[in-house]
Design an enzyme around this catalytic site. Sequence first.
Site, short mmCIF file in Angstrom:
data_model
loop_
_atom_site.label_atom_id
_atom_site.label_comp_id
_atom_site.label_asym_id
_atom_site.label_seq_id
_atom_site.Cartn_x
_atom_site.Cartn_y
_atom_site.Cartn_z
N CYS A 266 47.99 111.24 19.19
CA CYS A 266 48.73 112.22 20.01
C CYS A 266 49.12 111.62 21.34
CB CYS A 266 47.91 113.48 20.21
SG CYS A 266 46.29 113.21 20.97
N HIS A 794 43.41 116.07 23.90
CA HIS A 794 44.63 116.17 23.10
C HIS A 794 45.82 116.09 24.03
CE1 HIS A 794 47.10 117.12 19.70
NE2 HIS A 794 47.59 118.20 20.30
#
Length: 868
Positions: A266, A794
């Site tokens: 990510c 994230h």
Amino acid sequence: MAAVAADPAAAAIPASAEEEERQHEAMPDLDEQWRQVENGRERPLRAGESWFLVEQHWFKQWEVYVKGGDQDANTFPGCINNAGLFEDQINWHLREGLLEGNDYVLLPATSWNYLVSWYGLEDGQPPIERKVIELSGVPKVELYPIELLLVQHSDMETALTIQFSHTDSLDVVLQTAREQFLVEPQEDTRLWIKNSEGSLDRLCNTQITLLDASLETGQLVIMETRNKDGTWPSAQLCGMDNMPEEDEDFQGQPGICGLTNLGNTCFMNSALQCLSNVPQLTEYFLNNRYLEELNFWNPLGMKGELAEAYADLVKQTWSGYHRSIVPNVFKNKVGHFASQFLGYQQHDSQELLSFLLDGLHEDLNRVKKKEYVELCDGAGRPDLEVAQEAWQNHKRRNDSVIVDTFHGLFKSTLVCPDCGNVSVTFDPFCYLSVPLPVCSRRVLEVFFVPMDPRRKPEQHRVVVPKKGNISDLCVALSTHTSVAPDKMIVADVFSHRFYKLYQLEDPLSSILDRDDIFVYEVTGRIEPVEGSRDDIVVPVYLRERTPSRDFDNSYYGLILFGHPLLVSVPRDRFSWEGLYNILMYRLSRYVTKPTSDEDDGDEKDNSLHTSQWPPRRRRKQLFTLQTVNSNGTSDRTTSPEEIQTQPYIAMDWEPEMKRRYYDEVEAEGYVKHDCVGYMLKKSPVQLQECIKLFTTVETLEKENPWYCSSCKQHQLATKKLDLWMLPEVLIIHLKRFSFSKFSREKLDTLVQFPIRDLDFSEFVIKPKNESTPDMYKYDLIAVSNHYGGMRDGHYTTFACNKDSGQWHYFDDNSVSPVNENQIESKAAYVLFYQRQDVGRRQSQTASSDTPASPASGSPSNPEVMDVN
């Protein structure tokens, strides 16, 4: 170099005897013919010129004719006839092994044209034109060009045979193939060759010659045309395409395309989405301007491979034919050139962004040979002069679309603390890493354990200086407990044992937020000092005997339980019996005394070491005492009176005795002090505060001193950075991650940043042109977000589409439209700002196509996010 067809006019042959006679009469006299032809032959060879082959026999016949002095029909050579030089009269290939002087002579174009105009060329024969090439600095006529078989990737059966010079570039081959196969100008193409082993190799660098590429006559060259969705057919055949099957018939808004998470990637997806939404950079790749600037020779670059991989990604993302793509080819390319990004560990999006910007710059650097440039100090000269010189020096070595778009200029001022020597330099930058204003205080949660056995431990929340010591913690806690700071000992408790006993001078930064910190009230110090009258402080562990799974069940193991204690023992009571009685008193809140003395009848006590207490006696004891190591795992055969170093004592309980007399619920009980409800409020900060902090004077650290040219030694100088010139796109990295010797933390401070009209006029010290205020104003175009902590997290992206102006939220392969009021959050990590004059210029030249209307909906709350 494609084969040149015969000029119909030059090759024309007289159609009748009358015409031949007229042509014959129009010829110059024989001496003049000789002079005109021979003058041309004496010219030196020059690279790029055309020379023509004439069959030796015909030329000798012509020489006899013109040198004979009359125009006897018996010696007239007739039309030029080169039939003896060809293998056949179909493909008109030259015979192998022809030698100049034996088989043919060479004539420059002027001499050849004279002869053709006078005598004509045999009907149907092509002129044999050859180019002069330069090999190793020597010009020579290229007798045998390279004949290549050109095919399309989509039709490998239909091949065209085309001649090229050894010195032609591969780009000439590519352009010839595009012309022959009628490829539209907007379509992308690339070349492959079939090698001797039958496999295909990519011809990446089209700027090199066929000779350098080692291409040979008869070699198969394949032209591949990019699919309309941005992928290459060869990638699909090899299973390396980036398109999921369900996207085959999809058409949507260009640029609104997700990136599949390959496993903790990510961070890469976030960086790529930010870069992809920088309008001028994306247009540069979509319009193929990068093809002219690929630098295959830069030793600091990646042979153009990173730039080509990024171009492929951009073309697929902005094709409008994908909901999402799988960036595995790009990921592999990054890992190949930067081993730190190999595998599938989580990384920092800003670190990857830094690598990409540097790698793309070197792959696209227009400077093919970097010259040495010496760093110039200001030396008292005007800033304008020094800054201009520094920027020109930078551009002499670094000139690319990345420099054009992202590079700005700092002014760096260093001052020696001893002699006052001032050094001024101007240095380029690609992004700003700005600090966040950090609160000088922190909140620590601790448990206070009083000496009074009737009082339960107390949970406290105290405010301490971030850069303070353990003594500061004791002082802060003293205000809550009224216990003097010198009567406290601070310990880190982990797994029922003392992980660390702190000294007063230890830094508070060594305490992590997740640590369980206990502060004990004592009447002495932790290490006994000989001759001192202070009480001795003894660390005490609680252990329970548990039957092991030995075959005869005769051995008893020991496991730790409960919270350890720090017990103050007067020196005159520092014995087994004294310690036992003191512990019984300290534990009296949750340990019940036996109701009467009785013979415990426990024969096992006789077999233990003499250092254990109590020895066998008639009065019932609840537990035995044993000296142990600091982990509480190994017994020591020493009595407390004999210990010279810090004693650790274990209270060993039999299971039955613990069950009857030890109240576990009460032992674990504690009360919350009123201060537990206190929260250190984190006020939001403005982005301008971070930039102002970035330009604040600071003193260099000991690990990074500056060499003063005046003092001739390294000094801890003061340093100040100022902004001199800002780029078209300004990347601002918020330094949320803090690293020290003892701790690593993420700052979750809310930084408030404007979407529009971020004004840098107060920070740029270069003299301003007041007529162009938008040169200092910026609008936000993308944000890389980080959610979570240091060890897990994230990354996502907010970005404004260059065509529609709509903001979208990119969460790996998921993309959804958002409103501008959703963009600002504590997760903002890297900000992309575009200068307003650049944005205005782009909007004026933008396509007039009506943008697709954004879909409805919004992402889930970005503050609450699943992590990888």
